[in-house]
Scaffold this active site. Structure first.
Site, PDB file in Angstrom:
ATOM      1  N   VAL A   1     -94.719  -3.325  -6.475  1.00 16.04           N
ATOM      2  CA  VAL A   1     -94.198  -3.993  -5.191  1.00 16.04           C
ATOM      3  C   VAL A   1     -93.067  -3.120  -4.340  1.00 16.04           C
ATOM      4  O   VAL A   1     -92.186  -2.606  -5.266  1.00 16.04           O
ATOM      5  CB  VAL A   1     -93.697  -5.478  -5.425  1.00 16.04           C
ATOM      6  CG1 VAL A   1     -93.115  -5.990  -4.474  1.00 16.04           C
ATOM      7  CG2 VAL A   1     -94.543  -6.428  -6.049  1.00 16.04           C
TER       8      VAL A   1
ATOM      9  N   ASP B   1     -97.681 -19.535 -14.618  1.00 19.66           N
ATOM     10  CA  ASP B   1     -96.941 -18.427 -15.114  1.00 19.66           C
ATOM     11  C   ASP B   1     -95.516 -18.298 -14.488  1.00 19.66           C
ATOM     12  O   ASP B   1     -94.873 -17.498 -14.222  1.00 19.66           O
ATOM     13  CB  ASP B   1     -97.474 -16.794 -14.853  1.00 19.66           C
ATOM     14  CG  ASP B   1     -96.665 -15.603 -15.546  1.00 19.66           C
ATOM     15  OD1 ASP B   1     -96.245 -16.040 -16.836  1.00 19.66           O
ATOM     16  OD2 ASP B   1     -96.759 -14.672 -15.151  1.00 19.66           O
TER      17      ASP B   1
ATOM     18  N   MET C   1     -99.949  -5.994 -12.614  1.00 24.54           N
ATOM     19  CA  MET C   1    -100.932  -6.110 -11.682  1.00 24.54           C
ATOM     20  C   MET C   1    -100.968  -5.396 -10.628  1.00 24.54           C
ATOM     21  O   MET C   1    -101.921  -4.907  -9.792  1.00 24.54           O
ATOM     22  CB  MET C   1    -101.283  -7.551 -11.506  1.00 24.54           C
ATOM     23  CG  MET C   1    -101.789  -8.012 -10.298  1.00 24.54           C
ATOM     24  SD  MET C   1    -102.120  -9.771 -10.145  1.00 24.54           S
ATOM     25  CE  MET C   1    -103.462  -9.655  -9.029  1.00 24.54           C
TER      26      MET C   1
ATOM     27  N   LYS D   1     -97.153  -5.637  -1.926  1.00 24.42           N
ATOM     28  CA  LYS D   1     -97.903  -5.586  -3.403  1.00 24.42           C
ATOM     29  C   LYS D   1     -98.970  -4.734  -3.075  1.00 24.42           C
ATOM     30  O   LYS D   1     -99.896  -4.726  -2.485  1.00 24.42           O
ATOM     31  CB  LYS D   1     -97.948  -6.805  -3.858  1.00 24.42           C
ATOM     32  CG  LYS D   1     -98.693  -6.719  -5.307  1.00 24.42           C
ATOM     33  CD  LYS D   1     -99.173  -7.903  -5.812  1.00 24.42           C
ATOM     34  CE  LYS D   1     -97.798  -8.772  -6.415  1.00 24.42           C
ATOM     35  NZ  LYS D   1     -98.143  -9.859  -7.299  1.00 24.42           N
TER      36      LYS D   1
END
Length: 427
Positions: A4, A112, A1, A19
């Site tokens: 970082v 998750d 996604m 991030k």
């Protein structure tokens, strides 16, 4: 996604984690997830959950600034040191449960949880990371056709139940615990679908068969976390901590173990008996006198019942007498024929006319919510009774602020809303 980076806060001279997410690589759904993660982290305060400092956009790049946590991921620890001893495993599980209690208490589900999202710091404490697919309990998202998460650690209900609650995180915690104690997760396979099938339909190999050195109580706790039926798991993370400590749910930490409680109860009973004897002695009556009084008092109180019971067989039932002629029952008043009580005016039902209500949005595909219940996505045409009362619908789409449409179904009508992107407000 995202990517970082390690950065430096120039104002406070401290390391930070950044991030970054390029806008051209993300659609509205991914951007919504990104912002949801930032907001979720901002609303939870716990030393086991990484805090967020800022969120913004710079030259088309969305970014989130978080605390930089020193340490190794639990995934790396397991790769280098697994299996872990039971005491260390129990400590790590309690650390994660503390963070989960804070998340779940705020109405959030991680969804998750896995060793790669747990950082073991220099103080050997665990911090929970990466809330990228965190979800509020009861929240509706557009990702209903896609199972989000990591197959090796996903709860069975995440495959077909969109009302996932905190117990899904507890299942993932059970998988992590199993891996810490044995060196391998309970389910593996050549493809993600093969793993997901095992998660849903196969029981894990008994933990003590894989690791006989694990105490029975700890193994039972882990196996309860791995129950396919979420109702059979622990109700919350605090109950897991209580089981790891060997105490009942809700019992304060540090209480005496169960095997010592009978001695305590017996000592309390002996103290009570001694107090009774002391009071009897002070009253000038011996214990035997008191016992005699109690023994003689009991029959006296039961005497009336005994007398009634013995007298019952000798009682002769009175003969059945006819109703006296001198006291006939009062006559029943006649109901006037001119005003029957059940009479009601006849009403003719008015037919209800349904009219079409069409709801559209820009962009399309927004979820239409009526009285708190989703009924479809735009463009949507529904039938509603004709009337003067206005109807209000909420339009919801990931990445956009909620819109509202108010219509009055007097005749076939249309309602339209333009949804505003939530990310236009990010500086």
């Amino acid at each position: 996604m995202g990517v970082v980076y390690r950065g430096t806060d120039l104002t406070l001279s401290r390391p930070v984690a950044i991030k970054a997410l390029r806008a051209q690589d993300a659609d509205a759904t991914v951007l919504s997830r990104f912002l949801r993660e930032a907001r979720s982290l901002a609303r939870v305060e716990h030393p086991g959950v990484v805090p967020v400092y800022a969120v913004g956009r710079e030259e088309g790049v969305y970014y989130m600034v978080m605390k930089f946590v020193e340490g190794r991921t639990l995934q790396r620890v397991l790769k280098q040191e697994a299996p872990l001893d039971p005491d260390r495993t129990r400590k790590y599980l309690k650390d994660v449960c503390g963070a989960l209690s804070a998340l779940h208490g705020g109405g959030l589900v991680h969804r998750d949880l896995k060793p790669g999202n747990l950082i073991v710091g220099p103080d050997d404490r665990i911090t929970v990371m990466d809330l990228g697919i965190v979800k509020a309990v009861g929240e509706h998202t557009q990702t209903t056709s896609t199972a989000l998460g990591t197959p090796k650690y996903m709860a069975p209900e995440m495959l077909n139940d969109h009302n996932v609650d905190a117990r899904a995180d507890l299942y993932s915690l059970g998988v992590i615990a199993y891996e810490m104690l044995t060196g391998d997760p309970p389910f593996d396979g050549p493809t993600p679908m093969a793993i997901l099938y095992k998660q849903a339909h196969e029981a894990p190999e008994p933990l003590r068969k894989r690791a006989p050195q694990v105490p029975r109580a700890l193994a039972a706790t882990v196996e309860r976390l791995l129950s396919k039926d979420r109702d059979a798991r622990f109700p919350d993370a605090e109950a897991v901590v209580a089981a790891l400590d060997g105490r009942a749910p809700g019992e304060a930490p540090g209480a005496l173990p169960p095997w010592r409680r009978p001695a305590l109860i017996g000592g309390g009973a002996a103290l009570l008996v001694g107090l009774v004897l002391f009071l009897v002695t002070r009253s000038g009556r011996s214990p035997s006198d008191s016992a005699s009084v109690a023994a003689t008092a009991a029959p006296a109180t039961a005497a009336p019942a005994t007398t009634a019971a013995t007298a019952a067989p000798t009682a002769t039932p009175p003969p059945t007498a006819a109703p006296p002629e001198t006291a006939p029952p009062p006559p029943t008043a006649a109901v006037p024929e001119t005003a029957p009580p059940s009479a009601a005016p006849t009403q003719v039902a008015t037919p209800v006319r349904l009219v079409a209500v069409t709801i559209t949005s820009d962009p399309a595909g927004a979820q239409v919510i009526e009285n708190g219940r989703p009924i479809g996505r735009t463009p949507l045409t529904i039938k509603r009774p004709q009337g003067q009362r206005a109807l209000t619908y909420v339009l919801r789409r990931d990445g956009f602020a909620d819109g509202r449409v108010t219509v009055t179904p007097t005749n076939d009508t249309r309602g339209h809303a333009r949804l505003e992107s939530m990310f236009e407000l990010v500086p």
